[in-house]
Design an enzyme around this catalytic site. Sequence first.
Site, PDB file in Angstrom:
ATOM      1  N   GLU A 114     -23.598  28.739  -4.917  1.00 44.30           N
ATOM      2  CA  GLU A 114     -23.075  28.838  -6.369  1.00 44.30           C
ATOM      3  C   GLU A 114     -23.839  30.195  -6.758  1.00 44.30           C
ATOM      4  OE1 GLU A 114     -21.729  24.355  -7.876  1.00 44.30           O
ATOM      5  OE2 GLU A 114     -23.483  25.766  -8.948  1.00 44.30           O
ATOM      6  N   HIS A 230     -19.604  29.582 -19.913  1.00 41.36           N
ATOM      7  CA  HIS A 230     -19.072  29.534 -18.290  1.00 41.36           C
ATOM      8  C   HIS A 230     -17.993  30.435 -18.161  1.00 41.36           C
ATOM      9  CE1 HIS A 230     -17.694  28.053 -14.652  1.00 41.36           C
ATOM     10  NE2 HIS A 230     -18.778  27.239 -14.473  1.00 41.36           N
ATOM     11  N   ARG A 275     -23.992  33.959 -14.261  1.00 44.66           N
ATOM     12  CA  ARG A 275     -22.912  33.573 -15.251  1.00 44.66           C
ATOM     13  C   ARG A 275     -22.567  34.598 -16.454  1.00 44.66           C
ATOM     14  NH1 ARG A 275     -23.268  26.885 -15.398  1.00 44.66           N
ATOM     15  NH2 ARG A 275     -22.401  26.712 -13.274  1.00 44.66           N
ATOM     16  N   HIS A 332     -20.696  26.607 -22.806  1.00 41.73           N
ATOM     17  CA  HIS A 332     -20.900  25.684 -21.698  1.00 41.73           C
ATOM     18  C   HIS A 332     -22.357  25.142 -21.672  1.00 41.73           C
ATOM     19  CE1 HIS A 332     -20.356  23.800 -17.699  1.00 41.73           C
ATOM     20  NE2 HIS A 332     -21.442  24.531 -17.237  1.00 41.73           N
ATOM     21  N   ARG A 367     -29.452  29.820 -17.588  1.00 40.90           N
ATOM     22  CA  ARG A 367     -29.459  28.655 -16.837  1.00 40.90           C
ATOM     23  C   ARG A 367     -28.948  29.171 -15.290  1.00 40.90           C
ATOM     24  NH1 ARG A 367     -26.348  24.215 -15.045  1.00 40.90           N
ATOM     25  NH2 ARG A 367     -24.456  25.161 -16.499  1.00 40.90           N
TER      26      ARG A 367
END
Length: 532
Positions: A114, A230, A275, A332, A367
């Site tokens: 990811e 997100h 992100r 998100h 994060r």
Amino acid sequence: MKPEVCDFIVVGSGLSGTTASCLLAKFADVLQVSKTPPTGSNSWAAQGGVAAALKDSDSPQLHAADTLAAGAGLCDVQHVQRLTQRAPQLMAWLTAIGAGFDSDEQGRVRLGLEGAHSQPRIWHAGGDATGRHILQAVDAAAAAQPRLARWTDMEVTGLLLAGQRVVGIFGKRGNQPSAVYARRAVILATGGIGQLYPYTSNPTGATGSGIALAYLAGARVQNMEFVQFHPTVLAAPGNPRFLISEAVRGAGAKLFDEQGRHLMADFPRQDLEPRDLVARQIHRHLLAGGRVYLDARGIPDFAERFPTISARLATLGIHPEQDLIPVAPAAHFFMGGVAADLSGRTSLDGLFVLGEAACTGVHGANRLASNSLLECLLMGHEVAAFWQAEGNRANPRTHKTHTDASNVPDADRVVEIQPDDESTLQSIHETLWQAGGIVRDPDRMRAGLDELASLATKDKPSPGAIVASLILQAALMREESRGAHFRTDVPQPVPAWDDQIIVWLRQDGVDVGSVVSLAAVGRPDQFAVHTG
């Protein structure tokens, strides 16, 4: 109304609350309360997996380095190291209680990649239904504990205090008022704040009520300016919007505009950049009147790898093997929250906070993908270990039933909130999206604070307005861009803000923000010493 009494009250039915309830009930009486069963939690809906280093080419140190890089210099290094070192053990615990992870033909765990991860280290269960599979296993283990009682029909609207110590909760079960006292601690695991935005991946309960309650009771909060958006949420009507997991891009999907141009072509990691960067790229293009699509047509086994996403898209007539998926950013994850250590200890005696409602410094300003379920698992284990050690240091109390009120001081104060109605939430939505969204500017933030001030005239405080106001005040105070916080007037990080975070306390009804160093925040005396 006769109050119930137990050792621990856990508020919340997600992964952190259920893990804590399961482990604490091995040696104490626990009552877990929530508005909904686990199926209504953010954890249940989590498509992404859990990050844990397993491959020979990977290590907890590499995992920590990726976490620190994503956190943009504001992570608590010791907490990050603890998180990544414990990750393999936590995955072993999940496996032992029955959580099955996706594996290859040789029976090895199939690890995904990811954004901002340097190695494939994402454990998935059921493809894109990891949260549900993990929480089912933990929930089943919790249900087997005879000293755990569970209410899934209680909305907590107040904290009971005796002096400066939290001793219980107040709320409603159905239409009946209910009070519960805790001999040892109240543990809030109430989730995030996504529902304060008009576009979010979060379930309806994610309104920040637990953070607001803790703050009003006297607990410190921090990092309130850092809201993660997100980048790839299905651009279709409805709230919460449906998440298209980052694992889809990890499997090879790419972002394109309406003219077929690759949106992330000029970036080193392209579609797997952090992100915040991907979300801003998409946001800029949408503001200019364009459209953005996720092209997953090169993933031949899409339906097998992402069954939940595939089934949902099929209901809208979208088939990823042949169709582009329209996407847009949405709120998100919240990096801010109640200041806590990894065991959930806060600055307020008797109060622990776990999961997304807590701010442990693990995530810093942004994060890293798939660290949130890991943090939930770790905090659930750490709070149980803390209290088990406390019991070993003192003489453990004899077994007490939930109706034994001994050793619990009477409350002399109740801190209450009024849950926000639809009209109030609508006002907060409009204000936060314009003033505290993906891209921020000072004029809009000040205007947003003026609009939120009008909600303060209610008889009881609006939890959404309290949290939204703290987000905007912190965003105004942090005069730089860092991680998920981006200001048009200062679009780059400012060295003077390196290692500096903003901590908030409510004093005489006024929000007081202080800029403090990470080193100061990490001192042991920053958290209350809780004794049973």
